[in-house]
Design a protein around this motif. Structure first.
Motif, PDB file in Angstrom:
ATOM      1  N   LYS A  16      79.095  47.898  52.211  1.00 26.01           N
ATOM      2  CA  LYS A  16      80.287  48.399  51.541  1.00 26.01           C
ATOM      3  C   LYS A  16      81.308  48.850  52.581  1.00 26.01           C
ATOM      4  N   PHE A  17      82.584  48.662  52.258  1.00 22.79           N
ATOM      5  CA  PHE A  17      83.688  49.219  53.032  1.00 22.79           C
ATOM      6  C   PHE A  17      84.483  50.094  52.075  1.00 22.79           C
ATOM      7  N   GLY A  18      84.174  51.403  52.061  1.00 24.06           N
ATOM      8  CA  GLY A  18      84.790  52.283  51.078  1.00 24.06           C
ATOM      9  C   GLY A  18      84.423  51.806  49.687  1.00 24.06           C
ATOM     10  N   PRO A  19      85.413  51.621  48.810  1.00 18.67           N
ATOM     11  CA  PRO A  19      85.112  51.165  47.447  1.00 18.67           C
ATOM     12  C   PRO A  19      84.834  49.663  47.348  1.00 18.67           C
ATOM     13  N   THR A  20      85.063  48.929  48.435  1.00 21.62           N
ATOM     14  CA  THR A  20      84.854  47.482  48.409  1.00 21.62           C
ATOM     15  C   THR A  20      83.401  47.151  48.707  1.00 21.62           C
ATOM     16  N   HIS A  21      82.756  46.473  47.774  1.00 22.63           N
ATOM     17  CA  HIS A  21      81.358  46.059  47.942  1.00 22.63           C
ATOM     18  C   HIS A  21      81.379  44.621  48.461  1.00 22.63           C
ATOM     19  N   ALA A  22      81.324  44.457  49.786  1.00 28.14           N
ATOM     20  CA  ALA A  22      81.545  43.151  50.405  1.00 28.14           C
ATOM     21  C   ALA A  22      80.358  42.218  50.265  1.00 28.14           C
ATOM     22  N   VAL A  23      79.134  42.768  50.394  1.00 26.83           N
ATOM     23  CA  VAL A  23      77.905  41.977  50.249  1.00 26.83           C
ATOM     24  C   VAL A  23      76.954  42.769  49.365  1.00 26.83           C
TER      25      VAL A  23
END
Length: 501
Positions: A16-23
Motif C-alpha cells: 500500500k502507498f497511503g490509501p492506494t492499494h497497489a498490490v
C-alpha cells in the motif's frame, strides 16, 4: 509446467502507498527455463510487485521464496547477491560515473586490493564483458554521460546479467530501445531462459509479449486475474483480460485527406539547415498548423535530436528554427513563451521534475498564464483538472512523481502541456510505456488537437503509430532526411522500413 521446476514463488505479496492499494495479496509462481510475462494497465501493480522482488521497494507483506529460501532484498545490490536482477524502464545508470563504475556499482570489492581500487582492472573486465555481448563500441573507461539513453540501457543489460542471475526482471525496457537494441535484449532473454533461469518480462506491446513469453500473468488494479499459456491467447484476448472488457482495436485515425485538394494550414515552424554535430545534418522542413508530422527511423538515425533542436535544447545547434511570427527559437525559454511544448523520450531526466509533486510538474509552465495571485487552491485545482483529463492514477496531486509508474509519469508530462494549451507540440515517443486503453485516449486527443488547428510533430520508433496517426512522415537515416511519405491507406510498414535501412 509439470516438467519444469518451481524457481520463485510469491505468496500473498501486498503493498500500500497511503490509501492506494497497489498490490493486493498476489500469489504467483515462476519456473526454471521460462520467460514469464507480467502485464496490465498502468497502475495495475506489475512494477510494484517486481520492485519489491528486486529491492527497489520494501515488501509490504507476504513472502518471496527463491529455490526454497525466503528472500527479502534490502536494495538492488542485495538482490543481485541473491541472484535477482532488474533492467528498469527509466535510466538506471548514474551520471558522473564511468561505464565500468556503473557496471560494478555495489560490487567494487573484487577490484580493491589493500584498500586501493584497481581502476585499470575494473575497466579491463568491463570492456571484456561489453565485447562478449557484442557491444565493443561502448568504451568502459568513458563517463556514461557520453552515451545516449539507448546505449546506457544496453550497459544496464550487461550489468544485470553478467553474474548469471536466477531471475531477470525486464521492466518495460523495450520502450527505450530501437530495433537493434531490442534484438540484443531478446537475445539476452532467450539466453537466460536457455540456462534454466527465469525472465519476468513486463511490456505493453502485446505482439512482443506473445512472441517472447512462455506464460503470461495478468494484473488489474492490484489484483491477480489469471495466468495463461501464450499458445492459448491472441492479442485481443490479452487486451480483454487486461482491461476487463472487449477493446476496440481501431484507435488510429480513419481519415485519408486528399492532399491535392485539402492543403494543411499555415506554416507553424520552419526548420532551415539545422545541424547538430554528430547527430543531425542540414535538416530542412516545415511543420504546419492542422497537421501531424511524423519522424521515424532506426535508433541511431538522429530523429530524437530533432525534437531537442526545435525546442532550443540542443546547445551546439546550427541553423535556424523560425516561427510563423518570425521569432527565432534558440533556447528553451523562447520556445515555451511562444507556445511550443516538448516531451522528451527520456522523461525522468528531461521532461519531469522527478522529485517534485504532480502538481508542481503540471503547473510550472502555466504559472505565468494563471495571473499574479496564485493560491494553493488555484494551483491544486489546475493540476487536478489536467491530471484527471489524462486519467492519472495517483493518491492526489501532492504525490511525488517519483512514486508513479512509468505510464503515469508520461500522463503527467502530457497533462502539463494540455494545461499550457500549447499550439505547437513536439512529442518524442509520446506513448512509450502507456497501456492500450490510455494509448487510444492519447491518439484521440492528438486527433482532436489536429482538428483544432494545432501543429503536432511526433517522433516515434513505432512504425504503426506513424502510419496510423501522421499526415506526413519523414524517415531519417544517418542524421539526414532520407524520404518523405504521405498518409495513405496503401502505406505499409515495409514502405517505411525500406527507407530506414
Amino acid at each position: 509446467m509439470s516438467e519444469q521446476k518451481l524457481l520463485l514463488h510469491g505468496e500473498k505479496i501486498d503493498k500500500k502507498f497511503g490509501p492506494t492499494h497497489a498490490v493486493k495479496e498476489v500469489s504467483l509462481d515462476f519456473y526454471e527455463g521460462e520467460i514469464h510475462a507480467l502485464i496490465g494497465e498502468n497502475g495495475s501493480g506489475k512494477s510494484t510487485f517486481t520492485n519489491m522482488l528486486t529491492g527497489i521497494l520494501p515488501i509490504g507483506s507476504g513472502t518471496f521464496t527463491l529455490r526454497g529460501e525466503e528472500v527479502a532484498p534490502k536494495n538492488q545490490v542485495d538482490a543481485n547477491h541473491h541472484g535477482i536482477a532488474i533492467v528498469v524502464q527509466e535510466t538506471g545508470t548514474l551520471s558522473g560515473l564511468t561505464v565500468a563504475e556503473n557496471m560494478f556499482l555495489g560490487n567494487e570489492d573484487e577490484f580493491v586490493h589493500g584498500g586501493i581500487k584497481d581502476t585499470r582492472a575494473m575497466n579491463k573486465k568491463a570492456q571484456e564483458l561489453l565485447d562478449a555481448y557484442g557491444l565493443g563500441e561502448i568504451r568502459a573507461d568513458l563517463v556514461v554521460d557520453n552515451y545516449d539513453f539507448e546505449t546506457r540501457k544496453l550497459v544496464e543489460i550487461v550489468r544485470s546479467t553478467y553474474f548469471d542471475p536466477d531471475i531477470l526482471v525486464v521492466d518495460e525496457t523495450t520502450t527505450a530501445l530501437g530495433e537493434g537494441g531490442r534484438k540484443k535484449l531478446f537475445e539476452v532473454m532467450r539466453d537466460v531462459r536457455a540456462k534454466g533461469h527465469c525472465v519476468i518480462f513486463i511490456s505493453h506491446d502485446m505482439g512482443e509479449v506473445i512472441e517472447m513469453s512462455d506464460r503470461i500473468s495478468i494484473l488489474r488494479d492490484g489484483d491477480y486475474i489469471t495466468t495463461v499459456n501464450k499458445s492459448d491467447v491472441d492479442e485481443d484476448k490479452l487486451k480483454t483480460l487486461m482491461v476487463g472488457r472487449e477493446m476496440d482495436d481501431h484507435y488510429y485515425r480513419t481519415d485519408y485527406p486528399d492532399y491535392s485538394v485539402e492543403k494543411p494550414g499555415d506554416v507553424a515552424v520552419s526548420v532551415q539547415n539545422v545541424t547538430v554535430p554528430g547527430e543531425i545534418e542540414g535538416l530542412n522542413f516545415e511543420l504546419h498548423y492542422g497537421e501531424i508530422l511524423g519522424f521515424g527511423g532506426l535508433s541511431e538515425c538522429g530523429m530524437h535530436e530533432v525534437g531537442k533542436a526545435i525546442f532550443g535544447a540542443s546547445y551546439d545547434r546550427e541553423g535556424e528554427v523560425i516561427l510563423a511570427d518570425g521569432t527565432h527559437v534558440n533556447d528553451i525559454n523562447t520556445a515555451i513563451n511562444h507556445s511550443i511544448a516538448y516531451a522528451s523520450k527520456d522523461r525522468d531526466n528531461e521532461s519531469l521534475l522527478i522529485n517534485d509533486t504532480i502538481e508542481d510538474n503540471i503547473t510550472i509552465p502555466s504559472m505565468r498564464d494563471m495571473g499574479k495571485f496564485l493560491s494553493d487552491k488555484k494551483l491544486r485545482e489546475f493540476a487536478d483538472t489536467y491530471a484527471a483529463q489524462m486519467q492519472t492514477k495517483m493518491v492526489n496531486v501532492k504525490q511525488h512523481v517519483s512514486a508513479l509508474s512509468g505510464g503515469n509519469k508520461q500522463k503527467v508530462v502530457l497533462a502539463r502541456w494540455l494545461g499550457k494549451k500549447s499550439d505547437i507540440l513536439v512529442l518524442d515517443s509520446p506513448t512509450r510505456g502507456i497501456d492500450i486503453k490510455v494509448k487510444a485516449a492519447i491518439y484521440q486527443l492528438l486527433e482532436d488537437m489536429r482538428v483544432e488547428g494545432k501543429a503536432i510533430l511526433i517522433i516515434s520508433e513505432e512504425i504503426m503509430e506513424l502510419i496510423g496517426m501522421c499526415d506526413r512522415i519523414y524517415i531519417m537515416k544517418d542524421g539526414k532526411i532520407n524520404a518523405e511519405l504521405q498518409r495513405s491507406p496503401e502505406l505499409t510498414d515495409q514502405d517505411l522500413i525500406a527507407k530506414m535501412v
